[in-house]
Design a protein around this motif. Structure first.
Motif, PDB file in Angstrom:
ATOM      1  N   UNK A 293       0.811  -1.229   0.000  1.00 36.55           N
ATOM      2  CA  UNK A 293       0.000   0.000   0.000  1.00 36.55           C
ATOM      3  C   UNK A 293       0.835   1.266   0.000  1.00 36.55           C
ATOM      4  N   UNK A 294       2.125   1.168   0.321  1.00 34.72           N
ATOM      5  CA  UNK A 294       2.977   2.368   0.361  1.00 34.72           C
ATOM      6  C   UNK A 294       3.559   2.718  -0.997  1.00 34.72           C
ATOM      7  N   UNK A 295       3.322   1.891  -2.001  1.00 37.17           N
ATOM      8  CA  UNK A 295       3.899   2.128  -3.318  1.00 37.17           C
ATOM      9  C   UNK A 295       2.906   2.825  -4.240  1.00 37.17           C
ATOM     10  N   UNK A 296       3.425   3.748  -5.054  1.00 35.18           N
ATOM     11  CA  UNK A 296       2.663   4.340  -6.155  1.00 35.18           C
ATOM     12  C   UNK A 296       3.338   3.934  -7.448  1.00 35.18           C
ATOM     13  N   UNK A 337      -1.566   6.435  -9.075  1.00 32.46           N
ATOM     14  CA  UNK A 337      -1.216   6.136 -10.472  1.00 32.46           C
ATOM     15  C   UNK A 337      -0.992   7.426 -11.243  1.00 32.46           C
ATOM     16  N   UNK A 338       0.229   7.638 -11.709  1.00 35.73           N
ATOM     17  CA  UNK A 338       0.605   8.836 -12.468  1.00 35.73           C
ATOM     18  C   UNK A 338       0.948   8.423 -13.892  1.00 35.73           C
ATOM     19  N   UNK A 339       0.372   9.114 -14.888  1.00 38.24           N
ATOM     20  CA  UNK A 339       0.608   8.745 -16.284  1.00 38.24           C
ATOM     21  C   UNK A 339       1.391   9.812 -17.028  1.00 38.24           C
ATOM     22  N   UNK A 340       2.114   9.372 -18.067  1.00 36.40           N
ATOM     23  CA  UNK A 340       2.797  10.288 -18.991  1.00 36.40           C
ATOM     24  C   UNK A 340       2.974   9.579 -20.318  1.00 36.40           C
ATOM     25  N   UNK A 357       9.297  -2.617 -33.875  1.00 39.68           N
ATOM     26  CA  UNK A 357       8.207  -1.661 -33.663  1.00 39.68           C
ATOM     27  C   UNK A 357       7.201  -2.188 -32.648  1.00 39.68           C
ATOM     28  N   UNK A 358       6.968  -3.514 -32.659  1.00 39.97           N
ATOM     29  CA  UNK A 358       6.053  -4.097 -31.678  1.00 39.97           C
ATOM     30  C   UNK A 358       6.570  -3.898 -30.261  1.00 39.97           C
ATOM     31  N   UNK A 359       7.902  -4.022 -30.068  1.00 40.58           N
ATOM     32  CA  UNK A 359       8.473  -3.789 -28.739  1.00 40.58           C
ATOM     33  C   UNK A 359       8.333  -2.335 -28.309  1.00 40.58           C
ATOM     34  N   UNK A 360       8.362  -1.416 -29.265  1.00 38.83           N
ATOM     35  CA  UNK A 360       8.289   0.011 -28.937  1.00 38.83           C
ATOM     36  C   UNK A 360       6.860   0.481 -28.647  1.00 38.83           C
ATOM     37  N   UNK A 361       5.850  -0.277 -29.100  1.00 41.65           N
ATOM     38  CA  UNK A 361       4.449   0.071 -28.787  1.00 41.65           C
ATOM     39  C   UNK A 361       4.126  -0.499 -27.410  1.00 41.65           C
ATOM     40  N   UNK A 362       4.465   0.236 -26.363  1.00 40.96           N
ATOM     41  CA  UNK A 362       4.437  -0.347 -25.034  1.00 40.96           C
ATOM     42  C   UNK A 362       4.071   0.692 -23.988  1.00 40.96           C
ATOM     43  N   UNK A 363       3.700   0.183 -22.813  1.00 44.63           N
ATOM     44  CA  UNK A 363       3.599   0.988 -21.599  1.00 44.63           C
ATOM     45  C   UNK A 363       4.543   0.386 -20.579  1.00 44.63           C
ATOM     46  N   UNK A 364       5.395   1.223 -19.999  1.00 43.66           N
ATOM     47  CA  UNK A 364       6.338   0.805 -18.965  1.00 43.66           C
ATOM     48  C   UNK A 364       5.866   1.318 -17.607  1.00 43.66           C
ATOM     49  N   UNK A 365       6.439   0.734 -16.556  1.00 47.69           N
ATOM     50  CA  UNK A 365       6.082   1.127 -15.195  1.00 47.69           C
ATOM     51  C   UNK A 365       7.344   1.439 -14.394  1.00 47.69           C
ATOM     52  N   UNK A 366       7.224   2.438 -13.529  1.00 47.30           N
ATOM     53  CA  UNK A 366       8.264   2.690 -12.537  1.00 47.30           C
ATOM     54  C   UNK A 366       7.594   2.869 -11.174  1.00 47.30           C
ATOM     55  N   UNK A 367       8.159   2.186 -10.189  1.00 46.11           N
ATOM     56  CA  UNK A 367       7.623   2.310  -8.838  1.00 46.11           C
ATOM     57  C   UNK A 367       8.017   3.651  -8.223  1.00 46.11           C
ATOM     58  N   UNK A 368       7.114   4.227  -7.477  1.00 45.04           N
ATOM     59  CA  UNK A 368       7.379   5.442  -6.732  1.00 45.04           C
ATOM     60  C   UNK A 368       7.295   5.085  -5.254  1.00 45.04           C
ATOM     61  N   UNK A 369       8.451   5.165  -4.571  1.00 45.42           N
ATOM     62  CA  UNK A 369       8.515   4.775  -3.174  1.00 45.42           C
ATOM     63  C   UNK A 369       8.636   6.028  -2.314  1.00 45.42           C
ATOM     64  N   UNK A 370       7.763   6.218  -1.318  1.00 45.15           N
ATOM     65  CA  UNK A 370       7.850   7.412  -0.479  1.00 45.15           C
ATOM     66  C   UNK A 370       9.107   7.406   0.384  1.00 45.15           C
TER      67      UNK A 370
END
Length: 370
Positions: A293-296, A337-340, A357-370
């Motif tokens: 629960x502490x992760x965004x 959840x923050x998007x860009x 090109x298929x690899x480049x059509x993607x959404x990546x994630x990065x954890x935000x830790x307080x």
């Protein structure tokens, strides 16, 4: 002899720049190419058109944030028949060039135009008299991928035309003779010289009783359900996403997790719709966020280079928003959840092939830790 010394110096400088980049930072694999060469010499040379070969070795800079640039070491050698006696004159040159990729063109089958230019040393052997001059070459070419037929990513046919300007310091000679050459040949990715691009899978440990993963078939001495290298018996944070940086307890490491990218989801061309594979991965992400629960989460949309840049920027944002809405539907608070959207400007693979090109059509994630 002097040409060989200068060639060696240029090669050392080029190799030094390659070493500074480092083999682990390559995105595209370095390549080697060989081509047949046909030359139209300057009219002052009093000889027939020349023929010979051209070799080149390139080091793409995509991983360094320069996806359109490739330094290239080029060597060519040719012979011309003299008009006066029918014997041959020779030319040999080494150049340090820079390729500028103009992007993929065409419908269905894609080809890639590019510009090229650089500096080097030219040795002309005229009637046994050898002399070296500074040379400037520039031109354009086409890369024609052969992977659609040969199923070998990176193999391509290459045709180009260049002008070579020699700078003479002898007032009795033409100060700037210009020779034109056309080449056609093949370009080969050097996978076998760079094995660090192929991860080595460690051997399974020996133990009296192995636990077998039903999905992958991998055998381990103890179970590791979330594949974070911490056995379930010691894992205090079960359910972390595979690839997430964890500490010795199996929990997300705050400093590393804030920077480390997690798994990504892919999209069909010109689409922001989530398919079954994407929702399966997002279910895993949702489970992790519910357990921690502490992760965004930062949700980063990307696109390939097809189409208009502004449209791709909008499409990448739509992909990130689609992922956010799916996670909200799984019970994750939207404030976490923050998007860009980053458009086409951060590729992870070459846009020259459908697979890239298929690899480049993607959404990546990065954890935000307080």
């Amino acid at each position: 002899m002097r040409l060989m010394q200068v060639c060696a110096a240029v090669a050392v400088l080029w190799a030094g720049s390659a070493a500074a980049i480092g083999p682990d930072s390559y995105d595209d694999i370095p390549y080697f190419g060989a081509s047949y060469l046909y030359e139209l010499p300057d009219s002052d040379r009093d000889s027939d058109n020349g023929q010979g070969f051209q070799l080149h070795f390139g080091l793409p800079l995509q991983e360094q944030g320069l996806p359109r640039l490739t330094p290239e070491l080029t060597v060519h050698s040719l012979a011309r028949k003299r008009d006066v006696d029918g014997k041959k004159d020779y030319q040999t040159a080494v150049n340090l060039d820079l390729i500028y990729d103009l992007g993929s063109l065409g419908e269905g089958y894609k080809f890639k135009p590019y510009l090229v230019g650089g500096l080097g040393v030219v040795q002309n052997d005229v009637r046994g008299n050898k002399h070296e001059r500074l040379g400037v070459d520039f031109g354009a070419g086409l890369m024609l991928p052969l992977a659609p037929w040969l199923d070998w990513h990176g193999l391509a046919a290459r045709v180009e035309a260049r002008a070579l300007v020699s700078i003479n310091d002898d007032s009795t000679e033409n100060a700037y003779p210009i020779d034109y050459r056309v080449t056609a040949g093949l370009q080969l990715p050097l996978f076998f010289l760079f094995p660090e691009h192929h991860p080595v899978v460690p051997a399974a440990p020996e133990c009296e009783l192995a636990v077998v993963d039903p999905d992958t078939g991998r055998a381990d001495c103890s179970a590791d359900s979330d594949h974070d290298s911490v056995p379930d018996s010691a894992d205090q944070c079960p359910g972390t996403v595979q690839g997430m940086a964890v500490d010795s307890r199996g929990c997300p490491s705050a400093p590393a997790a804030a920077e480390a990218p997690l798994l990504s989801v892919q999209f069909q061309e010109n689409s922001s719709q989530l398919d079954a594979e994407a929702t399966k991965r997002l279910d895993s992400v949702a489970s992790t966020l519910q357990a921690q629960a502490n992760l965004s989460l930062q949700i980063i949309g990307n696109a390939d280079s097809q189409g208009d840049k502004s449209y791709n920027l909008m499409l990448s944002q739509e992909r990130a928003d689609a992922v956010r809405q799916y996670l909200i539907g799984k019970g994750i608070d939207g404030s976490r959840l923050v998007t860009s959207g980053r458009g086409e400007f951060y590729p992870v693979a070459s846009n020259a092939s459908p697979e890239g090109r298929a690899e480049n059509r993607r959404v990546e994630f990065k954890l935000i830790v307080p």
